[in-house]
Design an enzyme around this catalytic site. Structure first.
Site, PDB file in Angstrom:
ATOM      1  CE  LYS A  32      -4.037  -1.869   2.384  1.00  0.00           C
ATOM      2  NZ  LYS A  32      -4.950  -1.688   3.526  1.00  0.00           N
TER       3      LYS A  32
ATOM      4  NE  ARG B 131     -14.993  -0.408   8.414  1.00  0.00           N
ATOM      5  CZ  ARG B 131     -13.823  -0.505   7.824  1.00  0.00           C
ATOM      6  NH1 ARG B 131     -12.759  -0.101   8.439  1.00  0.00           N
ATOM      7  NH2 ARG B 131     -13.712  -0.975   6.606  1.00  0.00           N
TER       8      ARG B 131
END
Length: 158
Positions: free
Chosen positions: A41, A90
């Site tokens: 990333k 989540r």
């Protein structure tokens, strides 16, 4: 003694992350928050800065150790002599990916369990990626992150 490893890039650590750690600190004897180097990333903060921010945010949680890792998660967990991988969910959209990871980790290290915790309702929509995007566009992230993280984001994107 039950030790849990909570892995992630924490780029940056959010109120959702810290809520999960604080709640998990009541469930486990020891928590290792493991910041992944994750060279795949392009992080907003380098590894040292992410570590500094996590230490600042969680300094009052006594049974949490902060460290970094750049190897296979199950290998790191076994090196730490941990019993559990702690992951946050989540939304339903997280479940499929996390379920797949948990299955692979179980296959690689059958003695290590993966445990999922859901965030408190007010943090269920917060992600590091959204926080970075809002901050990069000059938006207010004060309700999503610790003041030290907010200041770091302001500095990074100014």
């Amino acid at each position: 003694m039950i030790t849990a490893v909570y892995p992630g890039t924490f780029d940056p650590i959010t109120n959702g992350h810290s809520d999960l750690v604080r709640r998990a600190s009541n469930l486990f004897d020891h928590i290792i928050l493991a910041i992944a180097k994750n060279s795949g990333k392009n992080p907003a903060f380098d590894l040292d800065r992410r570590m500094d921010l996590v230490i600042t945010v969680l300094k009052d949680v006594k049974n949490v150790e902060i460290c970094t890792f750049d190897n296979l998660l199950v290998d790191f967990v076994q090196q730490c002599k941990a019993n559990v991988i702690l992951r946050g969910l989540r939304a339903v959209s997280d479940f499929e990916y996390e379920f797949q990871l948990a299955g692979m980790n179980r296959r690689l290290a059958p003695a290590v369990e993966t445990l999922f915790l859901t965030p408190a309702e007010q943090f269920s929509f917060i992600s590091s990626g959204l926080v970075r995007e809002i901050a990069s566009l000059g938006g207010d992230v004060s309700e999503f992150v610790h003041p030290a993280v907010q200041a770091a984001l302001r500095e990074r994107f100014s």
